[in-house]
Design a protein around this motif. Sequence first.
Motif, PDB file in Angstrom:
ATOM      1  N   ALA A  83       0.846  -1.191   0.000  1.00  0.00           N
ATOM      2  CA  ALA A  83       0.000   0.000   0.000  1.00  0.00           C
ATOM      3  C   ALA A  83       0.883   1.243   0.000  1.00  0.00           C
ATOM      4  CB  ALA A  83      -0.913  -0.003   1.218  1.00  0.00           C
ATOM      5  N   ALA A  84       0.566   2.201  -0.863  1.00  0.00           N
ATOM      6  CA  ALA A  84       1.384   3.398  -1.001  1.00  0.00           C
ATOM      7  C   ALA A  84       0.498   4.573  -1.370  1.00  0.00           C
ATOM      8  CB  ALA A  84       2.462   3.196  -2.072  1.00  0.00           C
ATOM      9  N   SER A  85       1.068   5.770  -1.259  1.00  0.00           N
ATOM     10  CA  SER A  85       0.349   6.969  -1.672  1.00  0.00           C
ATOM     11  C   SER A  85       1.313   7.937  -2.325  1.00  0.00           C
ATOM     12  CB  SER A  85      -0.340   7.640  -0.474  1.00  0.00           C
ATOM     13  OG  SER A  85       0.614   8.183   0.423  1.00  0.00           O
ATOM     14  N   VAL A  86       0.774   8.705  -3.257  1.00  0.00           N
ATOM     15  CA  VAL A  86       1.546   9.765  -3.900  1.00  0.00           C
ATOM     16  C   VAL A  86       0.684  11.022  -3.907  1.00  0.00           C
ATOM     17  CG1 VAL A  86       2.716  10.564  -5.993  1.00  0.00           C
ATOM     18  CG2 VAL A  86       2.765   8.126  -5.388  1.00  0.00           C
ATOM     19  N   GLN A 103       2.135   3.268   3.068  1.00  0.00           N
ATOM     20  CA  GLN A 103       0.991   3.291   3.972  1.00  0.00           C
ATOM     21  C   GLN A 103       1.029   2.066   4.882  1.00  0.00           C
ATOM     22  OE1 GLN A 103      -2.501   3.534   1.444  1.00  0.00           O
ATOM     23  NE2 GLN A 103      -2.544   5.750   1.626  1.00  0.00           N
ATOM     24  N   ARG A 104       0.718   2.260   6.158  1.00  0.00           N
ATOM     25  CA  ARG A 104       0.566   1.154   7.095  1.00  0.00           C
ATOM     26  C   ARG A 104      -0.926   0.907   7.278  1.00  0.00           C
ATOM     27  NH1 ARG A 104       3.959   4.398  10.132  1.00  0.00           N
ATOM     28  NH2 ARG A 104       2.521   4.431  11.908  1.00  0.00           N
ATOM     29  N   ILE A 105      -1.360  -0.291   6.918  1.00  0.00           N
ATOM     30  CA  ILE A 105      -2.783  -0.647   6.941  1.00  0.00           C
ATOM     31  C   ILE A 105      -2.977  -1.828   7.891  1.00  0.00           C
ATOM     32  CG2 ILE A 105      -4.767  -1.345   5.555  1.00  0.00           C
ATOM     33  CD1 ILE A 105      -3.666   1.407   4.825  1.00  0.00           C
ATOM     34  N   SER A 117       5.046   6.193   6.084  1.00  0.00           N
ATOM     35  CA  SER A 117       6.465   6.526   6.190  1.00  0.00           C
ATOM     36  C   SER A 117       6.971   6.963   4.826  1.00  0.00           C
ATOM     37  CB  SER A 117       7.268   5.306   6.682  1.00  0.00           C
ATOM     38  OG  SER A 117       7.149   4.220   5.779  1.00  0.00           O
ATOM     39  N   LEU A 118       8.100   7.593   4.846  1.00  0.00           N
ATOM     40  CA  LEU A 118       8.783   7.977   3.606  1.00  0.00           C
ATOM     41  C   LEU A 118      10.280   7.891   3.827  1.00  0.00           C
ATOM     42  CD1 LEU A 118      10.067  11.144   3.887  1.00  0.00           C
ATOM     43  CD2 LEU A 118       7.649  11.680   3.831  1.00  0.00           C
ATOM     44  N   PRO A 119      11.000   7.630   2.754  1.00  0.00           N
ATOM     45  CA  PRO A 119      10.529   7.416   1.388  1.00  0.00           C
ATOM     46  C   PRO A 119      10.048   5.981   1.169  1.00  0.00           C
ATOM     47  CG  PRO A 119      12.916   7.236   1.437  1.00  0.00           C
ATOM     48  CD  PRO A 119      12.484   7.612   2.840  1.00  0.00           C
ATOM     49  N   PHE A 209       4.986   8.759  10.167  1.00  0.00           N
ATOM     50  CA  PHE A 209       3.938   9.656  10.666  1.00  0.00           C
ATOM     51  C   PHE A 209       2.712   8.830  11.023  1.00  0.00           C
ATOM     52  CE2 PHE A 209       4.631   9.872   6.096  1.00  0.00           C
ATOM     53  CZ  PHE A 209       3.443   9.406   5.552  1.00  0.00           C
ATOM     54  N   ASP A 210       1.996   9.307  12.031  1.00  0.00           N
ATOM     55  CA  ASP A 210       0.842   8.600  12.568  1.00  0.00           C
ATOM     56  C   ASP A 210      -0.451   9.284  12.134  1.00  0.00           C
ATOM     57  OD1 ASP A 210       2.578   6.867  13.866  1.00  0.00           O
ATOM     58  OD2 ASP A 210       2.640   8.097  15.691  1.00  0.00           O
ATOM     59  N   PRO A 211      -1.584   8.612  12.302  1.00  0.00           N
ATOM     60  CA  PRO A 211      -2.865   9.221  11.902  1.00  0.00           C
ATOM     61  C   PRO A 211      -3.166  10.525  12.634  1.00  0.00           C
ATOM     62  CG  PRO A 211      -3.136   6.868  12.196  1.00  0.00           C
ATOM     63  CD  PRO A 211      -1.758   7.195  12.685  1.00  0.00           C
ATOM     64  N   ASP A 212      -2.606  10.711  13.832  1.00  0.00           N
ATOM     65  CA  ASP A 212      -2.859  11.938  14.581  1.00  0.00           C
ATOM     66  C   ASP A 212      -1.932  13.079  14.182  1.00  0.00           C
ATOM     67  OD1 ASP A 212      -0.442  11.168  15.663  1.00  0.00           O
ATOM     68  OD2 ASP A 212      -1.165  10.969  17.718  1.00  0.00           O
TER      69      ASP A 212
END
Length: 222
Positions: A83-86, A103-105, A117-119, A209-212
Amino acid sequence: MIELASDKHRTAEHLSAAGVPVPEGISLDANAPLPANLPYPAVLKPRLGAGSSGVRLIGSSTDLPTLEADSSWRLERFCPGQAASVAVLCGPAGGVPLIPCTQRISQDGKFAYLGGSLPLEPRFHDRAIGLACRAVAALPEPRGYLGVDLVLGHDPTGRDDVVIEINPRLTTSYVGLRAASEANLAAALLAACEGDRPRLSFRPISLQFDPDGAVRRSGFPA
């Protein structure tokens, strides 16, 4: 564009018609039975949902959950992978992709977003950028900050990569991207909306980074 991207089923159908790979799926009303001919496991999600709210893994056509009355859903093939995001800054001059994020799911069948997280791993970088840019280019007059959620499959050629959805708004990954960016991302976003193509660079650091909105670098606050 916002109306289109806010409907998960319409977005998937629009992207598919433009040749952008998405999981095969159908629209489903709350009182409709699950189809037996769709490959399972599958993912059931609200058409107008936000984030992972209400999303769940469906094991078979007999695994019918209780759905809210008068609601509309999308049932789509489950796609395993990373899972990833751009994030893409969009405007009249085109789209400027930012560095891809992991993405952490959650693994409990509810697909809860646990942060990122990145990268992204180097082997996924170009595949994520390329697919996200194709998805954004398929939208009518994209403008602003768009977060493209992807699943990058196990085939190293990218044959199994798919777009899951497009978020027409700031996403949680913005906090990580902002911490890593050497430029002001908000100013870059405004410039893109006005027709410029901002030049961005990012520090060679690893962040979580966390959801908060909390951001950490190597186990310490960034």
